[in-house]
Design an enzyme around this catalytic site. Structure first.
Site, PDB file in Angstrom:
ATOM      1  N   LYS A  19       0.835  -1.212   0.000  1.00  0.00           N
ATOM      2  CA  LYS A  19       0.000   0.000   0.000  1.00  0.00           C
ATOM      3  C   LYS A  19       0.871   1.265   0.000  1.00  0.00           C
ATOM      4  O   LYS A  19       0.592   2.200  -0.737  1.00  0.00           O
ATOM      5  CB  LYS A  19      -0.924   0.048   1.230  1.00  0.00           C
ATOM      6  CG  LYS A  19      -1.906  -1.111   1.317  1.00  0.00           C
ATOM      7  CD  LYS A  19      -2.901  -0.902   2.448  1.00  0.00           C
ATOM      8  CE  LYS A  19      -2.276  -0.879   3.840  1.00  0.00           C
ATOM      9  NZ  LYS A  19      -1.611  -2.131   4.237  1.00  0.00           N
ATOM     10  N   ARG A  94      -9.565   0.750   9.310  1.00  0.00           N
ATOM     11  CA  ARG A  94      -9.121  -0.620   9.542  1.00  0.00           C
ATOM     12  C   ARG A  94     -10.187  -1.448  10.244  1.00  0.00           C
ATOM     13  O   ARG A  94      -9.952  -2.604  10.568  1.00  0.00           O
ATOM     14  CB  ARG A  94      -7.871  -0.602  10.394  1.00  0.00           C
ATOM     15  CG  ARG A  94      -6.602  -1.018   9.619  1.00  0.00           C
ATOM     16  CD  ARG A  94      -5.501  -0.923  10.593  1.00  0.00           C
ATOM     17  NE  ARG A  94      -4.254  -1.530  10.351  1.00  0.00           N
ATOM     18  CZ  ARG A  94      -3.194  -0.922   9.847  1.00  0.00           C
ATOM     19  NH1 ARG A  94      -3.279   0.291   9.352  1.00  0.00           N
ATOM     20  NH2 ARG A  94      -2.035  -1.523   9.826  1.00  0.00           N
ATOM     21  N   ARG A 133      11.544  -6.726   5.186  1.00  0.00           N
ATOM     22  CA  ARG A 133      11.260  -5.303   4.940  1.00  0.00           C
ATOM     23  C   ARG A 133      12.028  -4.367   5.883  1.00  0.00           C
ATOM     24  O   ARG A 133      12.052  -4.561   7.081  1.00  0.00           O
ATOM     25  CB  ARG A 133       9.760  -5.045   5.118  1.00  0.00           C
ATOM     26  CG  ARG A 133       9.402  -3.565   5.015  1.00  0.00           C
ATOM     27  CD  ARG A 133       7.938  -3.366   4.827  1.00  0.00           C
ATOM     28  NE  ARG A 133       7.211  -3.355   6.075  1.00  0.00           N
ATOM     29  CZ  ARG A 133       5.925  -3.010   6.175  1.00  0.00           C
ATOM     30  NH1 ARG A 133       5.249  -2.695   5.092  1.00  0.00           N
ATOM     31  NH2 ARG A 133       5.324  -3.022   7.341  1.00  0.00           N
ATOM     32  N   ARG A 168      11.210  -2.227  11.300  1.00  0.00           N
ATOM     33  CA  ARG A 168      10.198  -1.829  12.278  1.00  0.00           C
ATOM     34  C   ARG A 168      10.025  -2.883  13.366  1.00  0.00           C
ATOM     35  O   ARG A 168      10.100  -4.068  13.100  1.00  0.00           O
ATOM     36  CB  ARG A 168       8.850  -1.610  11.572  1.00  0.00           C
ATOM     37  CG  ARG A 168       8.810  -0.321  10.801  1.00  0.00           C
ATOM     38  CD  ARG A 168       7.625  -0.197   9.886  1.00  0.00           C
ATOM     39  NE  ARG A 168       6.384  -0.746  10.407  1.00  0.00           N
ATOM     40  CZ  ARG A 168       5.208  -0.625   9.787  1.00  0.00           C
ATOM     41  NH1 ARG A 168       5.138   0.036   8.640  1.00  0.00           N
ATOM     42  NH2 ARG A 168       4.129  -1.153  10.288  1.00  0.00           N
ATOM     43  N   ARG A 179      -0.629  -9.199  13.342  1.00  0.00           N
ATOM     44  CA  ARG A 179      -1.200  -8.191  12.431  1.00  0.00           C
ATOM     45  C   ARG A 179      -2.027  -8.858  11.337  1.00  0.00           C
ATOM     46  O   ARG A 179      -3.065  -8.331  10.933  1.00  0.00           O
ATOM     47  CB  ARG A 179      -0.071  -7.353  11.811  1.00  0.00           C
ATOM     48  CG  ARG A 179       0.535  -6.377  12.832  1.00  0.00           C
ATOM     49  CD  ARG A 179       1.885  -5.890  12.401  1.00  0.00           C
ATOM     50  NE  ARG A 179       1.817  -4.962  11.294  1.00  0.00           N
ATOM     51  CZ  ARG A 179       2.831  -4.733  10.457  1.00  0.00           C
ATOM     52  NH1 ARG A 179       3.966  -5.380  10.580  1.00  0.00           N
ATOM     53  NH2 ARG A 179       2.696  -3.862   9.490  1.00  0.00           N
TER      54      ARG A 179
HETATM   55  P1  AMP Z   1       0.852   0.358   9.455  1.00  0.00           P
HETATM   56  O1  AMP Z   1       2.066   1.184   9.206  1.00  0.00           O
HETATM   57  O2  AMP Z   1      -0.343   0.816   8.660  1.00  0.00           O
HETATM   58  O3  AMP Z   1       1.107  -1.118   9.312  1.00  0.00           O
HETATM   59  O4  AMP Z   1       0.436   0.606  10.999  1.00  0.00           O
HETATM   60  C1  AMP Z   1       1.321   0.271  12.055  1.00  0.00           C
HETATM   61  C2  AMP Z   1       0.517   0.111  13.339  1.00  0.00           C
HETATM   62  O5  AMP Z   1      -0.135   1.365  13.655  1.00  0.00           O
HETATM   63  C3  AMP Z   1      -0.621  -0.904  13.279  1.00  0.00           C
HETATM   64  O6  AMP Z   1      -0.179  -2.243  13.519  1.00  0.00           O
HETATM   65  C4  AMP Z   1      -1.514  -0.398  14.407  1.00  0.00           C
HETATM   66  O7  AMP Z   1      -0.982  -0.718  15.681  1.00  0.00           O
HETATM   67  C5  AMP Z   1      -1.415   1.123  14.219  1.00  0.00           C
HETATM   68  N1  AMP Z   1      -2.450   1.610  13.291  1.00  0.00           N
HETATM   69  C6  AMP Z   1      -2.263   2.157  12.051  1.00  0.00           C
HETATM   70  N2  AMP Z   1      -3.428   2.490  11.500  1.00  0.00           N
HETATM   71  C7  AMP Z   1      -4.386   2.149  12.378  1.00  0.00           C
HETATM   72  C8  AMP Z   1      -5.814   2.223  12.358  1.00  0.00           C
HETATM   73  N3  AMP Z   1      -6.481   2.705  11.297  1.00  0.00           N
HETATM   74  N4  AMP Z   1      -6.480   1.776  13.465  1.00  0.00           N
HETATM   75  C9  AMP Z   1      -5.817   1.302  14.540  1.00  0.00           C
HETATM   76  N5  AMP Z   1      -4.489   1.171  14.611  1.00  0.00           N
HETATM   77  C10 AMP Z   1      -3.762   1.593  13.542  1.00  0.00           C
END
Ligand code: AMP
Length: 231
Positions: A19, A94, A133, A168, A179
């Site tokens: 994404k 989400r 990654r 990360r 996740r």
């Molecule tokens: P991402 O970079 O999108 O994979 O997000 C990293 C982490 O941020 C996720 O595993 C969640 O802990 C938190 N996070 C990101 N977006 C959301 C969302 N829309 N709702 C809840 N937690 C989020």
């Protein structure tokens, strides 16, 4: 939909689907703002804000940060974007509560989401990608290990000061498994939410980046998708 002006998009897909990469290309192509909820959280974390501290434990475990924190943060950010710029949400909504909150916030502005692009990738491929990654600490550009040396690059090629490349905390094996299961349980229903509204477009994501990008442009109805140059 032929340009960036005022277009409002959502990118949905499991962690590791690409994404962020596709969002970056779309930003260059359409000129829309890229709003990544994960990046907003990481920005709070690195600035040591109260919101960042609240989010940290959830993020480290690969769980969703509670809606009471997340929805306000993202909607406030979207509110700051000039109408003409348009935006592309990545990582939000989400779950269906977030999708409903977004819908009603936009309705209050007389707006709606124009299209939702769903990037599809199978679990075994996601696990392979995420464990490989690395990202730039300043611009979040993704990198992987060099196929010959097995090491990630030391510095970001995009950042003027050569940003630090790191893995990360939530790309560890345990957090990744969590996740993926959170995605199946909480985020998959968001697809149905948008399918019912006739907004969802599925794009197969297990192909070269440029091929996925072309498909994304096609489902967005961008006219010259086949002739798009990335330079
Ligand atoms: P991402 O970079 O999108 O994979 O997000 C990293 C982490 O941020 C996720 O595993 C969640 O802990 C938190 N996070 C990101 N977006 C959301 C969302 N829309 N709702 C809840 N937690 C989020």
């Amino acid at each position: 939909m032929t340009g960036g002006s005022g277009v409002r998009l959502v990118l949905v897909g499991p962690p590791g689907a690409g994404k962020g990469t596709q969002a970056q290309l779309l930003k260059e192509r359409l000129g829309v703002e890229h709003v990544s909820s994960g990046d907003l959280f990481r920005h709070h974390l690195s600035n040591g804000t109260e919101l960042g501290e609240l989010a940290r434990a959830y993020m480290d475990r690969g769980e969703l940060v509670p809606d009471e924190i997340t929805i306000g943060m993202v909607i406030d950010h979207v509110d700051q974007i000039a109408d003409a710029a348009g935006f592309m949400l990545d990582g939000f909504p989400r779950n269906t509560t977030q999708a409903e909150a977004l819908e009603s916030a936009l309705q209050q502005r007389g707006q709606r989401i124009d299209r939702v692009v769903h990037i599809q990738v199978a679990d075994d491929e996601l696990i392979r990608r995420l464990s490989n990654r690395y990202v730039c600490r300043s611009c979040q550009r993704p990198y992987s290990r060099d196929s010959v040396t097995g090491a990630p690059p030391a510095r970001c090629v995009d950042c003027p000061d050569g940003g630090d490349i790191y893995q990360r905390d939530d790309d560890t094996e345990e957090a990744v498994a969590n996740r993926l299961s959170v995605y199946q349980q909480e985020t998959a229903p968001v697809l149905e939410f948008y399918r019912q509204r006739g907004l969802l477009a599925d794009v197969p994501g297990e192909r070269p980046i440029d091929a996925v990008h072309d498909s994304v442009l096609r489902v967005l109805g961008v006219a010259d998708a086949g002739a798009v140059s990335r330079s």
